[in-house]
Design a protein around this motif. Structure first.
Motif, short mmCIF file in Angstrom:
data_model
loop_
_atom_site.label_atom_id
_atom_site.label_comp_id
_atom_site.label_asym_id
_atom_site.label_seq_id
_atom_site.Cartn_x
_atom_site.Cartn_y
_atom_site.Cartn_z
N TYR A 253 4.93 10.17 -7.21
CA TYR A 253 5.91 10.42 -8.26
C TYR A 253 5.24 10.62 -9.61
N THR A 254 4.18 9.88 -9.87
CA THR A 254 3.45 10.03 -11.12
C THR A 254 2.80 11.42 -11.20
N GLU A 255 2.30 11.88 -10.07
CA GLU A 255 1.71 13.23 -10.04
C GLU A 255 2.78 14.29 -10.22
N LEU A 256 3.95 14.11 -9.61
CA LEU A 256 5.04 15.05 -9.85
C LEU A 256 5.39 15.07 -11.33
N GLN A 257 5.43 13.89 -11.93
CA GLN A 257 5.74 13.77 -13.35
C GLN A 257 4.73 14.54 -14.19
N SER A 258 3.46 14.47 -13.83
CA SER A 258 2.44 15.16 -14.63
C SER A 258 2.35 16.65 -14.31
N CYS A 259 2.82 17.08 -13.14
CA CYS A 259 2.71 18.49 -12.74
C CYS A 259 3.85 19.35 -13.28
N THR A 260 5.00 18.75 -13.52
CA THR A 260 6.13 19.55 -13.98
C THR A 260 5.94 19.97 -15.43
N THR A 261 6.54 21.10 -15.77
CA THR A 261 6.50 21.56 -17.16
C THR A 261 7.81 21.26 -17.88
N ASP A 262 8.76 20.69 -17.17
CA ASP A 262 10.09 20.43 -17.71
C ASP A 262 10.22 18.97 -18.17
N ALA A 263 10.61 18.78 -19.42
CA ALA A 263 10.72 17.42 -19.98
C ALA A 263 11.76 16.59 -19.23
N HIS A 264 12.88 17.20 -18.84
CA HIS A 264 13.91 16.47 -18.10
C HIS A 264 13.37 16.00 -16.75
N ALA A 265 12.65 16.89 -16.06
CA ALA A 265 12.07 16.54 -14.77
C ALA A 265 11.05 15.41 -14.93
N ARG A 266 10.25 15.46 -16.00
CA ARG A 266 9.29 14.36 -16.25
C ARG A 266 10.04 13.03 -16.38
N SER A 267 11.16 13.07 -17.06
CA SER A 267 11.97 11.86 -17.23
C SER A 267 12.51 11.37 -15.88
N VAL A 268 12.99 12.29 -15.04
CA VAL A 268 13.53 11.92 -13.72
C VAL A 268 12.43 11.31 -12.86
N ILE B 76 12.02 7.48 -11.26
CA ILE B 76 11.76 7.16 -9.86
C ILE B 76 10.52 6.28 -9.74
N ALA B 77 9.46 6.63 -10.45
CA ALA B 77 8.22 5.84 -10.41
C ALA B 77 8.48 4.43 -10.95
N ARG B 78 9.31 4.32 -12.00
CA ARG B 78 9.63 3.00 -12.56
C ARG B 78 10.35 2.14 -11.52
N GLN B 79 11.30 2.73 -10.81
CA GLN B 79 12.02 1.99 -9.77
C GLN B 79 11.06 1.53 -8.67
N GLU B 80 10.16 2.40 -8.28
CA GLU B 80 9.19 2.05 -7.25
C GLU B 80 8.22 0.97 -7.73
N ARG B 81 7.84 1.00 -9.01
CA ARG B 81 6.99 -0.06 -9.54
C ARG B 81 7.72 -1.40 -9.52
N ALA C 242 0.84 -1.21 0.00
CA ALA C 242 0.00 0.00 0.00
C ALA C 242 0.87 1.25 0.00
N SER C 243 1.95 1.24 0.77
CA SER C 243 2.84 2.39 0.82
C SER C 243 3.53 2.62 -0.53
N GLU C 244 3.95 1.54 -1.17
CA GLU C 244 4.59 1.67 -2.49
C GLU C 244 3.60 2.24 -3.51
N LYS C 245 2.36 1.81 -3.45
CA LYS C 245 1.35 2.34 -4.37
C LYS C 245 1.18 3.84 -4.16
N ASP C 246 1.13 4.27 -2.90
CA ASP C 246 1.01 5.69 -2.60
C ASP C 246 2.22 6.46 -3.12
#
Length: 161
Positions: free
Chosen positions: A122-137, A141-146, A113-117
């Motif tokens: 991280y997915t929300e951070l990815q969608s909130c940023t306007t920077d392509a590099h930050a989306r990649s970063v 992180i989300a991929r590693q957590e998955r 449950a904690s990993e899902k949260d």
């Protein structure tokens, strides 16, 4: 009042989330009486330690010129603050105790449950940023957590048989 988020701050929060997870597992292992559960909790703490070290390396790299420190807008800050407040065992040790503190299945269910949260954050951070590099970063992180989530789910599947 809400926390001020930036792309770089997102990684700092990731480090803190791993630190909190590690601390949680270590405290739980100290009060557990089941050898099997203690071993599981210590292994989970070790995973969090490794993730934290990886995110600290990422933070140092990105602080040297990768990610922006410019704050997100107020609405995004409020939204991310609300998500971050719920991540990493918000009920603490008592929540795990109520779920079956000495039961490895309950421990893994809480970890999952904690990993899902975390992945949601991280997915929300990815969608909130306007920077392509930050989306990649944040995507990395989300991929590693998955990947960690998958390992936990497999472990739960194995001990539930």
């Amino acid at each position: 009042m809400f926390h001020t988020f930036s792309d770089l701050e997102g990684i700092r929060i990731a480090i803190e989330m791993e630190r909190r997870g590690e601390s949680f597992y270590r405290r739980a292992a100290r009060v557990s009486r089941s050898a099997e559960t203690i071993a599981l909790l210590n292994a989970l703490a070790g995973d969090e330690t490794n993730h934290r070290a990886e995110f600290e390396r990422l933070y140092r790299r990105e602080a040297e010129g990768g990610l922006s420190e410019a704050a997100y807008d107020d609405e995004t800050n409020a939204y991310l603050t609300a998500i971050a407040a719920e991540v990493v065992f918000p009920e603490g040790l008592m929540g795990l105790k109520d779920a079956g503190f000495e039961d490895p299945v309950a421990v893994l269910a809480s970890a999952i449950a904690s990993e899902k949260d975390s992945i949601l954050f991280y997915t929300e951070l990815q969608s909130c940023t306007t920077d392509a590099h930050a989306r990649s970063v944040f995507g990395e992180i989300a991929r590693q957590e998955r990947g960690h989530l998958f390992r936990l789910q497999r472990q739960l599947e194995l001990i539930s048989r």
